[in-house]
Scaffold this active site. Structure first.
Site, mmCIF file in Angstrom:
data_model
loop_
_atom_site.group_PDB
_atom_site.id
_atom_site.type_symbol
_atom_site.label_atom_id
_atom_site.label_comp_id
_atom_site.label_asym_id
_atom_site.label_seq_id
_atom_site.Cartn_x
_atom_site.Cartn_y
_atom_site.Cartn_z
ATOM 1 N N GLU A 268 1.196 3.565 2.186
ATOM 2 C CA GLU A 268 1.827 3.762 3.484
ATOM 3 C C GLU A 268 2.957 2.757 3.710
ATOM 4 O O GLU A 268 4.018 3.125 4.215
ATOM 5 C CB GLU A 268 0.784 3.625 4.612
ATOM 6 C CG GLU A 268 -0.328 4.650 4.562
ATOM 7 C CD GLU A 268 -1.533 4.214 3.720
ATOM 8 O OE1 GLU A 268 -2.599 4.817 3.894
ATOM 9 O OE2 GLU A 268 -1.405 3.278 2.897
ATOM 10 N N HIS B 21 0.854 -1.188 0.000
ATOM 11 C CA HIS B 21 0.000 0.000 0.000
ATOM 12 C C HIS B 21 0.891 1.240 0.000
ATOM 13 O O HIS B 21 2.106 1.139 0.203
ATOM 14 C CB HIS B 21 -0.905 -0.010 1.224
ATOM 15 C CG HIS B 21 -1.989 -1.039 1.153
ATOM 16 N ND1 HIS B 21 -3.082 -1.022 1.973
ATOM 17 C CD2 HIS B 21 -2.151 -2.136 0.355
ATOM 18 C CE1 HIS B 21 -3.877 -2.043 1.698
ATOM 19 N NE2 HIS B 21 -3.327 -2.738 0.712
ATOM 20 N N CYS C 242 -2.883 -0.830 7.254
ATOM 21 C CA CYS C 242 -1.924 0.263 7.437
ATOM 22 C C CYS C 242 -2.094 0.937 8.801
ATOM 23 O O CYS C 242 -1.120 1.391 9.395
ATOM 24 C CB CYS C 242 -2.054 1.266 6.302
ATOM 25 S SG CYS C 242 -1.568 0.564 4.704
#
Length: 142
Positions: free
Chosen positions: A50, A48, A78
């Site tokens: 993040e 992702h 996340c």
């Protein structure tokens, strides 16, 4: 700071991926790492925006004085990373199209600054409408 994450999201979209970008900064504004969702590009559902930024930032002696910036409210996955490493603050560009774990992070004592960025809101909203299957895969609803 949000401009760095938006740039990453746009790069991801141009690569055929999901337009979510992230960046990690010191409190003084020093950029430590930036990244984007690379589910499509790397075939990696754990990549992702993040987590890519987290990996790019490398090892840190502590995270409690760092700021994580993301174009979209962090998902539960996340949010777990953010909570475990106790980031000082999370700056969010869009919590309209997905609320993720914002409420839970606040309960954990993480400072959340929701900027309600029109750029972020329109970018992910457009993507969700055009690529529902890919979005669902990204958030575990596929």
């Amino acid at each position: 700071m949000l401009a760095v994450a938006i740039e990453q999201a746009r790069l991801g979209l141009a690569e055929g991926g999901i337009p979510v970008g992230g960046a990690i900064f010191r409190a003084d504004g020093t950029l430590l790492g930036a990244g984007r969702n690379r589910l499509v590009q790397h075939g990696d559902p754990s990549m992702h925006g993040e987590t890519d930024a987290f990996r790019a930032a490398g090892r840190q002696p502590r995270y409690t004085d760092l700021i994580l910036v993301t174009t979209l409210a962090p998902c539960r996955y996340c949010s777990g990373l953010i909570s475990q490493f106790r980031f000082k603050q999370v700056i969010v560009g869009d919590s309209v199209n997905a609320q993720g774990g914002i409420a839970w992070l606040r309960e954990q004592g993480i400072d959340i600054l929701d900027l309600a960025s029109p750029d972020c809101i329109s970018m992910i909203g457009d993507f969700q409408r055009k690529h529902r299957d890919l979005w669902d895969e990204c958030v575990g609803d596929g």
